[in-house]
Design an enzyme around this catalytic site. Structure first.
Site, mmCIF file in Angstrom:
data_model
loop_
_atom_site.group_PDB
_atom_site.id
_atom_site.type_symbol
_atom_site.label_atom_id
_atom_site.label_comp_id
_atom_site.label_asym_id
_atom_site.label_seq_id
_atom_site.Cartn_x
_atom_site.Cartn_y
_atom_site.Cartn_z
ATOM 1 N N GLY A 34 -12.068 -2.452 -16.860
ATOM 2 C CA GLY A 34 -11.230 -2.725 -15.702
ATOM 3 C C GLY A 34 -10.711 -1.430 -15.115
ATOM 4 O O GLY A 34 -10.630 -0.410 -15.815
ATOM 5 N N GLN A 39 -5.617 4.179 -10.268
ATOM 6 C CA GLN A 39 -6.297 5.100 -11.188
ATOM 7 C C GLN A 39 -7.321 5.979 -10.494
ATOM 8 O O GLN A 39 -7.799 6.944 -11.094
ATOM 9 C CB GLN A 39 -6.936 4.312 -12.339
ATOM 10 C CG GLN A 39 -5.897 3.707 -13.271
ATOM 11 C CD GLN A 39 -6.530 2.799 -14.294
ATOM 12 O OE1 GLN A 39 -6.916 1.684 -13.973
ATOM 13 N NE2 GLN A 39 -6.668 3.259 -15.516
ATOM 14 N N CYS A 96 -6.655 2.206 -22.210
ATOM 15 C CA CYS A 96 -6.511 2.421 -20.766
ATOM 16 C C CYS A 96 -7.257 3.692 -20.412
ATOM 17 O O CYS A 96 -7.087 4.706 -21.094
ATOM 18 C CB CYS A 96 -5.028 2.547 -20.419
ATOM 19 S SG CYS A 96 -4.732 2.836 -18.669
ATOM 20 N N LEU A 97 -8.056 3.648 -19.337
ATOM 21 C CA LEU A 97 -8.820 4.844 -18.947
ATOM 22 C C LEU A 97 -7.888 6.010 -18.600
ATOM 23 O O LEU A 97 -8.289 7.162 -18.678
ATOM 24 C CB LEU A 97 -9.742 4.530 -17.762
ATOM 25 C CG LEU A 97 -10.920 3.587 -18.085
ATOM 26 C CD1 LEU A 97 -11.717 3.288 -16.823
ATOM 27 C CD2 LEU A 97 -11.821 4.177 -19.158
ATOM 28 N N HIS A 138 -3.556 -6.421 -17.426
ATOM 29 C CA HIS A 138 -3.396 -4.967 -17.578
ATOM 30 C C HIS A 138 -3.569 -4.277 -16.216
ATOM 31 O O HIS A 138 -2.748 -3.424 -15.826
ATOM 32 C CB HIS A 138 -4.425 -4.460 -18.598
ATOM 33 C CG HIS A 138 -4.416 -2.983 -18.814
ATOM 34 N ND1 HIS A 138 -4.045 -2.406 -20.016
ATOM 35 C CD2 HIS A 138 -4.735 -1.944 -17.999
ATOM 36 C CE1 HIS A 138 -4.132 -1.087 -19.907
ATOM 37 N NE2 HIS A 138 -4.561 -0.790 -18.701
ATOM 38 N N GLU A 139 -4.632 -4.665 -15.487
ATOM 39 C CA GLU A 139 -4.901 -3.998 -14.202
ATOM 40 C C GLU A 139 -3.885 -4.395 -13.131
ATOM 41 O O GLU A 139 -3.498 -3.565 -12.303
ATOM 42 C CB GLU A 139 -6.325 -4.309 -13.719
ATOM 43 C CG GLU A 139 -7.437 -3.850 -14.664
ATOM 44 C CD GLU A 139 -7.326 -2.405 -15.104
ATOM 45 O OE1 GLU A 139 -6.779 -1.567 -14.355
ATOM 46 O OE2 GLU A 139 -7.774 -2.098 -16.227
ATOM 47 N N HIS A 142 -0.949 -2.248 -13.379
ATOM 48 C CA HIS A 142 -1.159 -0.950 -12.713
ATOM 49 C C HIS A 142 -0.806 -1.031 -11.221
ATOM 50 O O HIS A 142 -0.240 -0.095 -10.660
ATOM 51 C CB HIS A 142 -2.630 -0.522 -12.814
ATOM 52 C CG HIS A 142 -2.982 0.216 -14.067
ATOM 53 N ND1 HIS A 142 -2.397 1.416 -14.407
ATOM 54 C CD2 HIS A 142 -3.893 -0.043 -15.040
ATOM 55 C CE1 HIS A 142 -2.932 1.843 -15.554
ATOM 56 N NE2 HIS A 142 -3.827 0.980 -15.967
HETATM 57 ZN ZN ZN Z 1 -5.028 0.947 -17.610
#
Ligand code: ZN
Length: 177
Positions: A34, A39, A96-97, A138-139, A142
């Site tokens: 995701g 990001q 998380c990226l 999660h996304e 963000h």
């Molecule tokens: Zn993340």
């Protein structure tokens, strides 16, 4: 940037479609499941998901009250998503990226109802569970400037403190250069 709230998308323009295409490419390149627009440095309410890589972590999907094939739903792009919890909160592992190498159990509702626009700008609604529900939550966090470290228990965050401090120092150093 990660702390900025995303602006609602008022119209799905060619620029938004291009953003979605770029985000999907970045997500695949980073082997993520995701990614949010924050990001990639764009504070708007757009996220992309593809849970097919994580075949060992099941997802459920219901569209119009009928079970649907998760794989055929991927990659998924959601614009202005709104989430309503349905199931009980459960703990599950997350990464998380934007926080490389950091993983922790996070408690979230297991099943959620999602309303959003699709990449054609059409309203969509579905219910999902398991990994897909976790990834979307999660996304969506963000998009509102919320990070998974905010949802860690005090104990877990304390255990991860050395890693988080190192990451913070590296990020600061990177911003200087
Ligand atoms: Zn993340």
């Amino acid at each position: 940037m990660l702390r900025r709230k995303g602006a609602r998308v008022e119209a799905v323009t060619p620029a938004i479609r291009q953003l979605i295409a770029d985000m999907i490419e970045t997500m695949y390149a980073d082997k993520g499941i995701g990614l949010s627009a924050q990001q990639v440095g764009v504070p708007v309410q757009v996220l992309v998901i593809d849970v097919r890589e994580a075949a060992d972590r099941p997802s459920t999907l219901e569209v119009n009250g009928q079970p649907a094939d998760v794989n055929q739903f991927m990659p998924l792009a959601l614009i202005n998503p709104q989430i309503t919890p349905v199931g009980e909160p459960v703990a599950g592992p997350e990464g998380c990226l934007s926080f490389p190498e950091i993983y922790a159990d996070i408690i979230r509702p297991e099943v959620v109802e999602v309303r959003a626009l699709n990449r054609e700008g059409e309203p969509m609604q579905f219910r999902c569970g398991g990994l897909l529900a976790r990834a979307i939550q999660h996304e969506t966090d963000h998009l509102h400037g919320i990070l998974f470290i905010d949802r860690m228990t005090k104990e877990i965050k304390e255990q991860l403190r050395p890693e988080l401090e190192t990451l913070r120092a590296e990020t600061k150093e990177g911003l200087k250069g």
